[in-house]
Motif scaffolding. Structure first.
Motif, PDB file in Angstrom:
ATOM      1  N   ARG A  52       0.834  -1.216   0.000  1.00 57.90           N
ATOM      2  CA  ARG A  52       0.000   0.000   0.000  1.00 57.90           C
ATOM      3  C   ARG A  52       0.866   1.262   0.000  1.00 57.90           C
ATOM      4  O   ARG A  52       0.535   2.249  -0.641  1.00 57.90           O
ATOM      5  CB  ARG A  52      -0.941  -0.003   1.205  1.00 57.90           C
ATOM      6  CG  ARG A  52      -2.080  -0.979   1.042  1.00 57.90           C
ATOM      7  CD  ARG A  52      -3.028  -0.955   2.222  1.00 57.90           C
ATOM      8  NE  ARG A  52      -4.161  -1.809   1.956  1.00 57.90           N
ATOM      9  CZ  ARG A  52      -5.230  -1.420   1.270  1.00 57.90           C
ATOM     10  NH1 ARG A  52      -5.293  -0.202   0.809  1.00 57.90           N
ATOM     11  NH2 ARG A  52      -6.219  -2.254   1.025  1.00 57.90           N
ATOM     12  N   LEU A  57      -1.103   4.356  -1.496  1.00 58.00           N
ATOM     13  CA  LEU A  57      -2.407   4.290  -0.822  1.00 58.00           C
ATOM     14  C   LEU A  57      -2.281   4.569   0.670  1.00 58.00           C
ATOM     15  O   LEU A  57      -3.251   4.948   1.315  1.00 58.00           O
ATOM     16  CB  LEU A  57      -3.036   2.899  -1.028  1.00 58.00           C
ATOM     17  CG  LEU A  57      -3.309   2.523  -2.479  1.00 58.00           C
ATOM     18  CD1 LEU A  57      -3.709   1.057  -2.593  1.00 58.00           C
ATOM     19  CD2 LEU A  57      -4.404   3.411  -3.056  1.00 58.00           C
TER      20      LEU A  57
ATOM     21  N   GLY B 105     -14.423  -0.988  -1.790  1.00 57.37           N
ATOM     22  CA  GLY B 105     -13.010  -0.885  -2.181  1.00 57.37           C
ATOM     23  C   GLY B 105     -12.765  -0.238  -3.528  1.00 57.37           C
ATOM     24  O   GLY B 105     -11.636  -0.249  -4.017  1.00 57.37           O
ATOM     25  N   VAL B 108      -9.918   2.332  -3.957  1.00 53.59           N
ATOM     26  CA  VAL B 108      -8.524   1.901  -4.138  1.00 53.59           C
ATOM     27  C   VAL B 108      -8.169   1.890  -5.624  1.00 53.59           C
ATOM     28  O   VAL B 108      -7.138   2.430  -6.036  1.00 53.59           O
ATOM     29  CB  VAL B 108      -8.305   0.508  -3.497  1.00 53.59           C
ATOM     30  CG1 VAL B 108      -6.953  -0.066  -3.905  1.00 53.59           C
ATOM     31  CG2 VAL B 108      -8.398   0.593  -1.985  1.00 53.59           C
TER      32      VAL B 108
END
Lengths: 205, 275
Positions: A52, A57, B105, B108
């Motif tokens: 991530r 992210l 999600g 993302v």
């Protein structure tokens, strides 16, 4: 482990804290071209958090993580450089597989025909108009991989990609990733909590 | 990315449900307030022709002010702070665009394709604005059709609002719907959870008249600041320029500033938080 900043993926002294708790502590590794690298470790070791951070992210507390020589957020066309599958691909159960891929194609600027082409390639063409909620985990993993391939990336980052796949599906995925890594100067990084693929051109870190 | 956000919202069942609930709710409210109540007031619906006008003050289909207030896209007959399904539909539209992305999600994938979080926010604002404008236009058409149709079918009434008034009220109504949807989007991006989002919006819309009532009791009148709450402002936007209360232009400006502040906070949260 020593790092080489010329490698497609380079992580150096990466550190991540959540409210004073170190989730990732001083991790360094690289993924060279033409390789499929598995990031092994038990649950909670910080593999997914590392990915991530690599993909922008999650914020980085200390250290560096670069893809193709740059932090992910500074890539000019990130989806065309890196394909990623995290959280089983962010699939909405109320959408059809084709709808999902068309949305993703619009996001990365890929043509609609690419979505149909990939559905066929991952063996989901016949079920593409069914809602994802009715799909098996294996089918979802195939769709997630198709999503990652939409931008025709040079680097693949997959989180537990073999979850839910049967032996045939696992073999298909292994061969697919191996051919991906060997085609051109590409590479693949896949965190997994267990080494499941004994025969493949992989390196484990 | 904008096209991706449009496709996302268009492919959601919840978007269609919000449209259905808002539109049917507005239609039912408009028929009740604009068609049935005036008919009851005039005695047209009573067996003995009994006139209930004295018990329904202000319900006079032949009056210009009644017709003007009945054009409201929120189906509230111009009453400030009224909570209807049309208002809930507008707020829920934006909330669901934001929270569905977090719940499954999708955010993302969006952030992987577009790492610049501010750009993600702008694309969501634009996509929500498009759907909210569409919802607002449908609301406006329903309101106008019910008002004009009822007046045309009523022998004692004739249309007292001009075409310009209808156009102006409808346009301001569409803007009000868009602003409410963007408020919902901002709340959704801030709280991320659908349940928390609906509870927050519920607290805002239900709490507003409570706060106004309490403030009125404590101050011995309605303090000015109680007219600056979002739902009240959205109703003020579609009200006549000659009506008492907050001027529609001022209401539009203040609500716009409030929505911009919420979206700015959502932008900061989106940029700072891990996904």
């Amino acid at each position: 482990m020593t790092t080489n900043q010329d490698d497609p993926i380079a992580i150096a002294h990466l550190h991540k804290e959540f409210r004073g708790h170190a989730a990732v502590d001083d991790i360094s590794f690289t993924v060279p071209r033409g390789r499929v690298v598995g990031l092994l470790g038990p649950n909670g070791a910080g593999k997914t958090t590392t990915m991530r951070m690599l993909l922008g992210l999650a914020g980085i507390t200390r250290g560096t993580a670069t893809v193709l020589g740059r932090p992910y957020g500074e890539l000019t066309s990130p989806a065309r450089s890196v394909g990623a599958v995290l959280d089983a691909g962010g699939l909405h159960p109320g959408r059809t597989g084709r709808q999902h891929l068309l949305i993703a194609a619009a996001a990365v600027g890929a043509p609609r025909s690419k979505a149909d082409e990939l559905l066929d390639e991952v063996g989901l063409a016949s079920g593409a108009h069914r809602k994802i909620g009715t799909w098996s985990l294996g089918m979802r993993q195939r769709l997630a991989l198709a999503t990652a391939l939409l931008g025709d990336p040079r680097v693949l980052v997959l989180d537990e990609p073999a979850n839910g796949l049967d032996p045939v599906g696992t073999r298909w995925l292994r061969d697919r990733l191996a051919s991906f890594a060997l085609a051109g100067d590409r590479c693949c990084c896949r965190p997994t909590s267990w080494r499941r693929w004994p025969r493949s051109p992989t390196t484990s870190s | 990315m904008f096209r991706s956000e449009i496709l996302k919202a268009a492919s959601l069942t919840s978007t269609r449900v919000v449209f259905g609930v808002g539109v049917l709710g507005l239609l039912a409210t408009q028929i009740l307030l604009v068609t049935l109540l005036p008919a009851l007031a005039s005695g047209a619906l009573r067996p003995q022709g009994e006139n209930l006008g004295s018990e329904l003050p202000g319900v006079d289909l032949s009056s210009g002010s009644f017709q003007y207030s009945a054009l409201s896209v929120f189906g509230d007959g111009g009453s400030s702070g009224s909570l209807g399904l049309a208002v809930l539909g507008a707020l829920a539209l934006g909330l669901l665009v934001a929270t569905t992305d977090y719940r499954f999600g999708g955010i993302v994938g969006t952030a992987l394709a577009e790492p610049r979080r501010l750009r993600i926010l702008l694309d969501k604002v634009a996509a929500t604005g498009v759907f909210a404008a569409l919802l607002g236009v449908v609301y406006a058409v329903i309101s106008v059709v019910v008002v004009v149709g009822t007046v045309q079918l009523s022998p004692a009434a004739r249309l007292r609002v001009s075409g310009l008034d209808i156009l102006s009220t409808s346009a301001r109504g569409v803007v009000a719907v868009v602003l409410l949807s963007l408020l919902g989007l901002g709340v959704g991006l801030l709280v991320r959870s659908q349940l928390a989002g609906f509870l927050t919006l519920g607290a805002i819309v239900v709490g507003e008249p409570l706060v106004q009532g309490m403030a009125g009791l404590l101050a011995g009148g309605a303090p000015g600041w109680t007219q600056l709450l979002p739902v009240t402002l959205s109703h003020a936007i579609v009200r006549s320029f000659s009506a008492s209360g907050t001027n529609p232009g001022v209401a539009l400006l203040v609500l716009g500033v409030e929505v911009a502040a919420v979206l700015a906070a959502a932008g900061v949260a989106l940029r700072r938080r891990d996904l």
